[in-house]
Design an enzyme around this catalytic site. Structure first.
Site, mmCIF file in Angstrom:
data_model
loop_
_atom_site.group_PDB
_atom_site.id
_atom_site.type_symbol
_atom_site.label_atom_id
_atom_site.label_comp_id
_atom_site.label_asym_id
_atom_site.label_seq_id
_atom_site.Cartn_x
_atom_site.Cartn_y
_atom_site.Cartn_z
ATOM 1 C CG HIS A 259 -0.245 -0.062 2.520
ATOM 2 N ND1 HIS A 259 0.169 -1.244 3.091
ATOM 3 C CD2 HIS A 259 0.129 0.904 3.381
ATOM 4 C CE1 HIS A 259 0.765 -1.005 4.244
ATOM 5 N NE2 HIS A 259 0.753 0.301 4.448
ATOM 6 C CG ASN A 260 0.018 4.324 1.378
ATOM 7 O OD1 ASN A 260 -1.082 4.391 0.833
ATOM 8 N ND2 ASN A 260 0.171 4.333 2.688
#
Length: 363
Positions: A259-260
């Site tokens: 994620h990210n």
């Protein structure tokens, strides 16, 4: 499908010698080539195979004497591997997906399907999805609500696209890839054992009796134009902001982006690369197979990391890295030479120690 040598040469932007009207149906290694095959002899080491195969036409290296091999036609290319890109693109028809929407597909009435799109059997498309023109979607693909797929995209069988994912034009996704799954993000009510270990740099601490609680990923995934994703790769959506992949970047099979993560343009991530959450990868980076990248760090533009390298801290632009932990390539190679010398060095130390202790007895 048949192609003339003229048509093949046009796809490669290459020069034709001999009879360009000769037709071929496929490509082959020179020694195994039949009369309808285009022999791939783009290096002098393959010349001998031309005399044992039956090809009438071949792609040859720059400067080759094509007539000496008894060929009717030849194409000469200065950069063979680049020529392979154009040739295989011409000869690869891709998956057979009938134009229009298959009767078994389930498409929400609010979804927008672009002109010329082909939707295969058992595809499921959610509410508010937008599919670009001339996109091709093979069987058993699912696309969740509010996602956008660009024009001329190709999604192979079994691809899963999560909600709110935005994908650019000419996207290619191999079977089984999952884009936009929930990120792996969990927290404990009190500081966890992992947090304590990181803060103390590994000092032993008491056990923490706490359960893990999910932090939901409410961001999405944004993917640029001309991106390719390999089979069974997984790209998690961001916690708040989007996980992102820049234009023309290519991911091999079994690549995972947490994620990210942000990956730049023209970057190449080979098989089994894993990039932990919130890390930023620059432009034109190449990460070899099984490279691992720690979370919350930055890898600069034009970095190259050899296979199985483990990157645990920031890497400045332009570095070539190897090893675990990652270090400059020249440092790693020197360290490797020193590691191989360690057994002999230990024997020398033992001999010196023995000599020193022996001398002490007579003092």
């Amino acid at each position: 499908m048949r192609f003339t040598i003229f048509e093949v040469a046009a796809a490669l932007n290459a020069e034709v010698f001999g009879d360009g009207s000769v037709t071929i149906t496929g490509a082959s290694e020179p020694a195994l080539a039949g009369a309808d095959d285009l022999a791939l002899a783009m290096d002098p080491k393959y010349a001998e195979g031309l005399t044992t195969g039956s090809a009438r036409a071949a792609i040859l290296w720059d400067g080759a004497d094509w007539q000496s091999f008894g060929l009717e036609a030849a194409i000469v290319v200065p950069r063979p591997r680049f020529a392979m890109s154009g040739l295989t693109s011409l000869l690869d028809p891709g998956p057979e997906i009938a134009p229009g929407v298959h009767a078994s597909a389930v498409i929400d009435p609010s979804a927008q399907i672009g002109e010329g799109a082909a939707i295969g059997p058992f595809v499921v498309i959610g509410s508010g999805v937008r599919i670009g023109k001339d996109a091709r979607i093979a069987s058993h693909v699912s696309i969740a609500s509010e996602s956008m797929i660009g024009e001329q995209a190709l999604l192979h069988a079994g691809v899963r696209i999560g909600a709110r994912v935005v994908i650019g034009a000419r996207f290619i996704c191999q079977p089984g890839a999952v884009i936009g799954a929930d990120g792996f993000s969990f927290v404990t009510p009190e500081k966890s054992r992992v947090e304590e270990a990181r803060a103390s740099l590994g000092a032993e601490t008491s056990a923490v009796n706490a359960s893990w609680t999910r932090i939901h990923s409410i961001g999405s995934v944004h993917i640029g134009d001309d991106v390719e994703i390999g089979a069974n790769s997984t790209i998690d959506r961001g916690t708040i902001r989007a996980t992102s992949i820049g234009h023309r970047t290519k991911l091999d099979n079994l690549v995972h982006l947490g994620h990210n993560v942000s990956v730049g343009e023209d970057t190449l991530l080979c098989g089994q690369v894993g990039i932990a959450g919130s890390t930023k990868i620059g432009n034109r980076v190449v990460l070899g197979g099984q490279v691992g990248v720690s979370d919350n760090i930055f890898v600069g533009d034009d970095v190259v990391a050899g296979g199985a390298t483990k990157i645990m801290s920031k890497v400045p632009a332009g570095r070539v890295m190897l090893g675990y932990p990652a270090m400059k390539m020249e440092q790693y190679l020197e360290a490797g030479r020193n590691w191989r010398r360690l057994p002999r060095m230990m024997e020398d130390i033992k001999a010196l120690k023995k000599a020193v202790l022996s001398d002490d007895k007579y003092d």
